[in-house]
Write an enzyme that holds these catalytic residues in place. Structure first.
Site, short mmCIF file in Angstrom:
data_model
loop_
_atom_site.label_atom_id
_atom_site.label_comp_id
_atom_site.label_asym_id
_atom_site.label_seq_id
_atom_site.Cartn_x
_atom_site.Cartn_y
_atom_site.Cartn_z
CD GLU A 1 49.02 49.87 35.87
OE1 GLU A 1 48.25 49.19 35.09
OE2 GLU A 1 48.51 49.94 37.00
CD GLU B 1 44.05 49.68 37.25
OE1 GLU B 1 43.56 48.41 37.45
OE2 GLU B 1 44.45 49.90 36.18
C1 BG6 Z 1 46.19 47.29 35.34
C2 BG6 Z 1 46.36 46.89 36.81
O1 BG6 Z 1 44.71 47.03 35.32
O2 BG6 Z 1 46.38 46.45 34.25
C3 BG6 Z 1 47.73 46.00 36.74
O3 BG6 Z 1 46.92 48.09 37.65
C4 BG6 Z 1 47.81 44.99 35.63
O4 BG6 Z 1 48.17 45.57 37.92
C5 BG6 Z 1 47.63 45.94 34.17
O5 BG6 Z 1 48.84 44.19 35.32
C6 BG6 Z 1 47.64 44.87 33.01
O6 BG6 Z 1 46.69 43.95 33.13
P1 BG6 Z 1 46.83 42.28 32.75
O7 BG6 Z 1 45.84 41.67 33.16
O8 BG6 Z 1 47.47 42.50 31.49
O9 BG6 Z 1 48.06 42.35 33.68
#
Ligand code: BG6
Length: 474
Positions: free
Chosen positions: A368, A176
């Site tokens: 993701e 990111e």
């Molecule tokens: C992304 C990141 O922004 O979102 C992850 O790359 C992160 O590291 C994921 O865990 C989800 O966000 P969160 O705050 O729910 O863990």
């Protein structure tokens, strides 16, 4: 139109070392920037600090993947994973970031982890830096704001590429990277204490330094591993204009380009004109050295990896806020939200895949996507996580549509296939997993793993290559 997923589609899951491994000082590991973030602390304006014994740091033990990886990989293999995305913790390999010799114990851990994955036919997909810059570099140089990090990163890349070249075919440089303008501490190890808005200068310079480092990593990767592919990685949850007012439309477009500027540079090899204007209007002057623009032009990424969680609405008169899921503006009345207020938008997912493939015409990789929710354990010990399964079904269906639209998509890795610590809030309560891990927000729990209903559901999706999305009965 009926479309199926490509035969070799990479179904899998994704985590980051600092959110799951724990063992935060074991085997001579150094501290990284995430190790000094207590649970619930502000991830934006964090002041680079030491560990304070009064605080609780959920990531220090996390879900102890460092010692449970065999069990976790076996469970992922049982679901039929074709790939597993994780990161190498930079400070495990170079504890301060400045050593010449790597830490053999750290290297050995990843050797064993990758071997374990490959034993089951699971391709490791490796993020080189996932919010894990060594803390020492953050404190000494203000992180990526300094170009001193470029050769250090290059040395780190060369070390891991040489070590793992026979095991890893899919790489990504910075997780990111566009969050440098939104979460500068996490994404670029910049301390923005007392800097009002002048931190924008540091953030753009850090971005440039990372672009150079990215290009050097691409060059090295292609030289050392001709059969490997190396992507860039962005947070690309999307944004819609809140109204059809022309100002809202154009400014939404411009706002989106504050993210796409990163992939434009790394996928197309050139600073786009609008980014030069944006920097000029912000009073930013980049320090660009001889040969750097040529390097960026020559060594572009092979694919675009990105995270997608949700959409948000933008209006020209509203200040946007940010968290790990993307930007936060005005609520969209047509969308439901998660327990953490993240709007659920599968059509936005299809839209985003199309937007990105149209723009770059190079493969995209969804590395993701997922839903963080609170899990309820029934009296018999089972967990029927219907909301998670619904989210998954709708997003896989949208992905199928995107493929039918002509997008070239390498794979899909669900975020947090086993429960891990949240990056945004440091909570355990916000769970993404198909596998429950017994650990709570205060660090209580046995770390025992148990399957949720979504475990078998994702297994079915993978075994039918995305054809059967029917939800199970309770
Ligand atoms: C992304 C990141 O922004 O979102 C992850 O790359 C992160 O590291 C994921 O865990 C989800 O966000 P969160 O705050 O729910 O863990």
């Amino acid at each position: 139109m009926t479309t199926t997923f490509p035969k070799d589609f990479l179904w899998g899951g994704a985590v980051a070392a600092n959110q799951c491994e724990g063992a935060y000082l074991e085997d001579d590991k150094g501290l990284n920037i995430s190790d000094v973030l207590p649970g619930g602390s502000d991830r934006f304006a964090h002041i680079v600090a030491e560990i304070d014994e009064k605080n609780y740091y959920p990531s220090h033990e996390a879900v102890d993947f460092y010692h449970h990886y065999k069990e976790d990989v076996k469970l992922m293999a049982e679901m039929g994973f074709k790939c597993f995305r994780t990161s190498i913790s930079w400070a495990r390999i170079f504890p301060t970031g400045e050593e010449i010799e790597p830490n053999e114990k750290g290297l050995r851990f990843y050797d064993e982890l990758f071997d374990e994955c490959l034993k089951y036919g699971i391709e490791p997909v490796i993020t080189i830096s996932h919010y894990e810059t060594p803390l020492y570099l953050a404190k000494k140089y203000n992180g990526w704001a300094s170009r001193k990090l470029i050769p250090l990163f290059e040395h780190y890349c060369e070390t891991i590429f040489k070590r793992y070249k026979s095991k890893v075919k899919y790489w990504m440089t910075f997780n990111e990277i566009n969050n440098t303008l939104r979460l500068p501490y996490l994404a670029a190890a910049i301390d923005i204490k007392n800097k009002d808005t002048s931190w924008f200068g540091d953030a753009f310079q850090a971005s440039h330094n990372m672009f150079v480092a990215n290009a050097k990593a691409v060059k090295l990767c292609h030289e050392l591993m001709p059969n490997a592919r190396i992507g860039c990685m962005l947070s690309l949850s999307n944004v819609y204009p809140n109204t059809c007012k022309p100002e809202d439309i154009f400014e939404t477009y411009n706002f989106r380009r504050r993210s796409l500027f990163y992939s434009d540079v790394m996928m197309r090899g050139k600073y786009p004109g609008y980014s030069l204007r944006m920097m000029e209007e912000m009073g930013v002057k980049l320090d660009i050295r001889k040969g750097e623009l040529e390097l960026i032009a020559k060594y572009t990424n092979d694919y675009l990896g990105f995270s997608y969680y949700r959409t948000s609405n933008f209006a020209s008169n509203v200040e946007m806020k940010y968290n790990t899921g993307g930007s936060v503006g005005i609520d969209n009345p047509y969308l439901e939200k998660s327990d953490w207020g993240w709007a659920i938008d599968p059509i936005g997912f299809r839209y985003t895949c199309n937007e990105l493939y149209d723009r770059y015409q190079k493969p995209i990789f969804i590395v993701e996507n997922g839903l963080g929710t609170v899990d309820t354990i029934a009296a018999d010990g089972s967990i029927y996580d219907l909301d998670r399964m619904k989210y998954l079904a709708k997003h896989v269906a949208a992905l199928r549509e995107a493929i039918a639209d002509g997008c070239d998509i390498l794979g899909y890795t669900w975020w947090g296939p086993f429960d891990i610590v949240s990056a945004g809030t440091g909570e355990m309560k916000k769970r993404y997993g198909f596998i429950y891990v017994d650990k709570d927000n205060d660090g209580n729990g046995t770390l025992k793993r148990r399957k949720k209903a979504s475990f078998d559901y994702y297994k079915k999706i993978i075994s039918t290559n995305g054809a059967d999305l029917a939800l199970p009965e309770k």
